[in-house]
Write an enzyme that holds these catalytic residues in place. Structure first.
Site, PDB file in Angstrom:
ATOM      1  CG  ASP A   6      29.587 -26.214 -78.250  1.00  0.00           C
ATOM      2  OD1 ASP A   6      28.855 -26.917 -77.537  1.00  0.00           O
ATOM      3  OD2 ASP A   6      30.808 -26.046 -78.016  1.00  0.00           O
ATOM      4  CB  VAL A   7      24.784 -24.359 -75.322  1.00  0.00           C
ATOM      5  CG1 VAL A   7      24.592 -23.719 -73.941  1.00  0.00           C
ATOM      6  CG2 VAL A   7      23.911 -23.678 -76.352  1.00  0.00           C
ATOM      7  CB  ILE A  12      27.276 -19.579 -76.420  1.00  0.00           C
ATOM      8  CG1 ILE A  12      26.394 -19.931 -75.216  1.00  0.00           C
ATOM      9  CG2 ILE A  12      26.600 -20.004 -77.722  1.00  0.00           C
ATOM     10  CD1 ILE A  12      25.077 -19.196 -75.186  1.00  0.00           C
ATOM     11  N   GLY A  94      26.795 -37.384 -73.311  1.00  0.00           N
ATOM     12  CA  GLY A  94      26.601 -35.972 -73.614  1.00  0.00           C
ATOM     13  C   GLY A  94      26.450 -35.724 -75.105  1.00  0.00           C
ATOM     14  CG  ASP A  96      29.708 -32.499 -75.004  1.00  0.00           C
ATOM     15  OD1 ASP A  96      29.043 -33.506 -74.673  1.00  0.00           O
ATOM     16  OD2 ASP A  96      30.517 -31.950 -74.249  1.00  0.00           O
ATOM     17  CB  THR A 120      34.559 -27.288 -68.145  1.00  0.00           C
ATOM     18  OG1 THR A 120      34.202 -26.003 -68.663  1.00  0.00           O
ATOM     19  CG2 THR A 120      34.390 -27.286 -66.645  1.00  0.00           C
TER      20      THR A 120
END
Length: 244
Positions: A6-7, A12, A94, A96, A120
């Protein structure tokens, strides 16, 4: 064995899976990407697939150096998904959020799900009991709230996240901590309360780097799992190769 990656915006995360069992998790910086992956592959020689959620700031060339040793599998919007996407702008969703939604559908079938990812930014994603995804919300996470107060005022300091007990701060620092920590806690509890008023048969999934910090503060019953995105990468990969 499968290595999921997962970046994120600031770091990471990676996890090694033996089928559905998480064997080892590692967090590292962008600058250490290649050497960290190299060390993981040396340690776990049975890894045959590298599954990545988003290249983000990672150039594909950085991954291709491993392509002779493992299969590189990118999760993207074009592959089959276990839910119907009703997002008005699906190409802006996104990766994610897409992966988290897929993981919720696969792990918690036949119920309404709200996935809250605290990083974030804080993302809220709702997928109903019929596996239809509608969207959610995005708001600033802990770090952005602290930075905003520091960057857009003349004298407020830049603070780090701190656990607090009191609602009323007795100093400027403690008042800022109360505003950030209690503010985000109240926001999440309020969002959960509002959406549960409209739906029944609900599960709330809390994940992300600050999930464990928040879990003990929330009033609502939740399923807290800071590794849910990495687990969802693994389960979505398994789903896609079986339904391609």
């Amino acid at each position: 064995m499968i290595l999921t990656i997962d970046v994120g915006n600031t770091q990471i995360k990676s996890a090694v899976f033996e089928e559905n069992t998480l064997i080892e998790k590692e967090i590292f910086s962008l600058s250490n990407f290649q050497i960290s992956i190299e060390n993981i592959l040396k340690k776990f020689k049975k890894i045959s697939v590298l599954v990545i959620a988003s290249v983000g700031k990672i150039e594909k060339e950085q991954l291709e150096v491993f392509s002779q040793r493992v299969k590189i599998y990118f999760i993207d919007r074009e592959k089959v998904l276990p839910f119907i996407n009703k997002y008005a702008t699906p190409t802006t969703l996104g990766i994610d959020r897409l992966v988290l939604t897929a993981g919720a559908v696969l792990q918690f079938p036949s119920q309404n799900r709200l996935i809250i990812d605290v990083g974030t930014c804080v993302t809220y994603d709702f997928v109903d009991e019929n596996d239809v995804y509608y969207g959610g919300a995005i708001s600033p996470g802990f770090r952005l709230r602290y930075e905003a107060m520091h960057n857009y005022t003349a004298k407020l300091p830049l603070l780090e996240l701190k656990d607090i007990e009191n609602l009323v701060g007795n100093s400027t620092d403690n008042s800022m901590h109360s505003g950030v920590v209690n503010g985000l806690t109240f926001e999440i509890d309020g969002y959960i309360h509002a959406i549960k008023a409209e739906k029944e048969n609900f599960i709330i999934i809390l994940t992300g780097g600050d999930a464990n910090f928040l879990a003990k503060r929330l009033k609502n019953t939740i399923f807290a799992n800071s590794n849910f995105l990495l687990e969802s990468l693994n389960s979505l990969y398994q789903y896609q190769i079986n339904n391609d």
